[in-house]
Design a protein around this motif. Structure first.
Motif, PDB file in Angstrom:
ATOM      1  N   ALA A  95      -2.449 -16.116  -4.263  1.00  0.00           N
ATOM      2  CA  ALA A  95      -2.838 -15.009  -5.132  1.00  0.00           C
ATOM      3  C   ALA A  95      -1.557 -14.303  -5.579  1.00  0.00           C
ATOM      4  O   ALA A  95      -0.504 -14.450  -4.943  1.00  0.00           O
ATOM      5  N   PRO A  96      -1.639 -13.528  -6.649  1.00  0.00           N
ATOM      6  CA  PRO A  96      -0.458 -12.772  -7.077  1.00  0.00           C
ATOM      7  C   PRO A  96       0.025 -11.826  -5.969  1.00  0.00           C
ATOM      8  O   PRO A  96      -0.774 -11.336  -5.157  1.00  0.00           O
ATOM      9  N   ALA A  97       1.315 -11.577  -5.958  1.00  0.00           N
ATOM     10  CA  ALA A  97       1.912 -10.712  -4.935  1.00  0.00           C
ATOM     11  C   ALA A  97       1.295  -9.315  -4.950  1.00  0.00           C
ATOM     12  O   ALA A  97       1.105  -8.708  -3.889  1.00  0.00           O
ATOM     13  N   THR A  98       0.968  -8.813  -6.117  1.00  0.00           N
ATOM     14  CA  THR A  98       0.364  -7.481  -6.223  1.00  0.00           C
ATOM     15  C   THR A  98      -0.950  -7.439  -5.440  1.00  0.00           C
ATOM     16  O   THR A  98      -1.186  -6.506  -4.668  1.00  0.00           O
ATOM     17  N   LYS A  99      -1.780  -8.439  -5.626  1.00  0.00           N
ATOM     18  CA  LYS A  99      -3.059  -8.481  -4.917  1.00  0.00           C
ATOM     19  C   LYS A  99      -2.856  -8.690  -3.422  1.00  0.00           C
ATOM     20  O   LYS A  99      -3.564  -8.103  -2.603  1.00  0.00           O
ATOM     21  N   ARG A 100      -1.887  -9.521  -3.050  1.00  0.00           N
ATOM     22  CA  ARG A 100      -1.635  -9.760  -1.634  1.00  0.00           C
ATOM     23  C   ARG A 100      -1.085  -8.514  -0.938  1.00  0.00           C
ATOM     24  O   ARG A 100      -1.458  -8.227   0.197  1.00  0.00           O
ATOM     25  N   LEU A 101      -0.214  -7.758  -1.618  1.00  0.00           N
ATOM     26  CA  LEU A 101       0.318  -6.542  -0.993  1.00  0.00           C
ATOM     27  C   LEU A 101      -0.801  -5.530  -0.783  1.00  0.00           C
ATOM     28  O   LEU A 101      -0.925  -4.938   0.291  1.00  0.00           O
ATOM     29  N   ARG A 102      -1.630  -5.356  -1.789  1.00  0.00           N
ATOM     30  CA  ARG A 102      -2.768  -4.437  -1.655  1.00  0.00           C
ATOM     31  C   ARG A 102      -3.699  -4.903  -0.526  1.00  0.00           C
ATOM     32  O   ARG A 102      -4.081  -4.119   0.345  1.00  0.00           O
ATOM     33  N   ALA A 103      -4.022  -6.184  -0.506  1.00  0.00           N
ATOM     34  CA  ALA A 103      -4.918  -6.722   0.516  1.00  0.00           C
ATOM     35  C   ALA A 103      -4.296  -6.642   1.906  1.00  0.00           C
ATOM     36  O   ALA A 103      -4.993  -6.375   2.891  1.00  0.00           O
TER      37      ALA A 103
END
Length: 135
Positions: free
Chosen positions: A18-26
């Motif tokens: 997944a994109p890094a943005t989504k992974r950081l949020r998750a």
């Protein structure tokens, strides 16, 4: 110890496709959810972990290192993909995010606020972090 369960859960999030943005949020959401589950459900476990933190047991240092490494991987991936800025030194970014995330993974602090309020605050903090990482 149960801290390893948290480490496994956040590493799994970091490895997602997944994109890094989504992974950081998750990952930050997972850190909060797992910390609430581990630290607040059983009083004895909570007390042991607080003692481990206060006495700087090796297990808590390993846990902090695991969180930092997960953040570092996600931020590095985001920089490589162009999602995140590259100007700020990587260690500075990771240290800042880790310091911010510690509020959502510290057993004593987790007891102070309602879990729903913590989730709301984490969402606001995560939005701020992600805006600051934008190129």
């Amino acid at each position: 110890m149960c801290l390893a369960k948290i480490d496994v859960a956040i590493r799994e999030v970091a490895e997602r496709d997944a994109p890094a943005t989504k992974r950081l949020r998750a990952m930050l959401q997972c850190l909060l959810a797992q910390s609430l589950k581990v630290f607040l459900r059983e009083r004895r476990l909570h007390d042991i972990i607080v003692a481990a933190i206060e006495n700087e047991w090796q297990v808590t240092e390993a846990h902090d290192r695991a969180i930092y490494e997960v953040i570092e991987k996600i931020v590095s991936d985001g920089r490589e993909s162009g999602e995140f800025e590259r100007k700020t030194p990587l260690d500075e970014v990771c240290t800042a995010i880790r310091s911010t995330a510690s509020v959502y993974a510290q057993p004593v602090l987790l007891k102070l606020t309602d879990p729903r309020e913590k989730e709301r605050r984490l969402a606001a903090v995560t939005n701020l972090i992600l805006r600051s990482l934008a190129p």
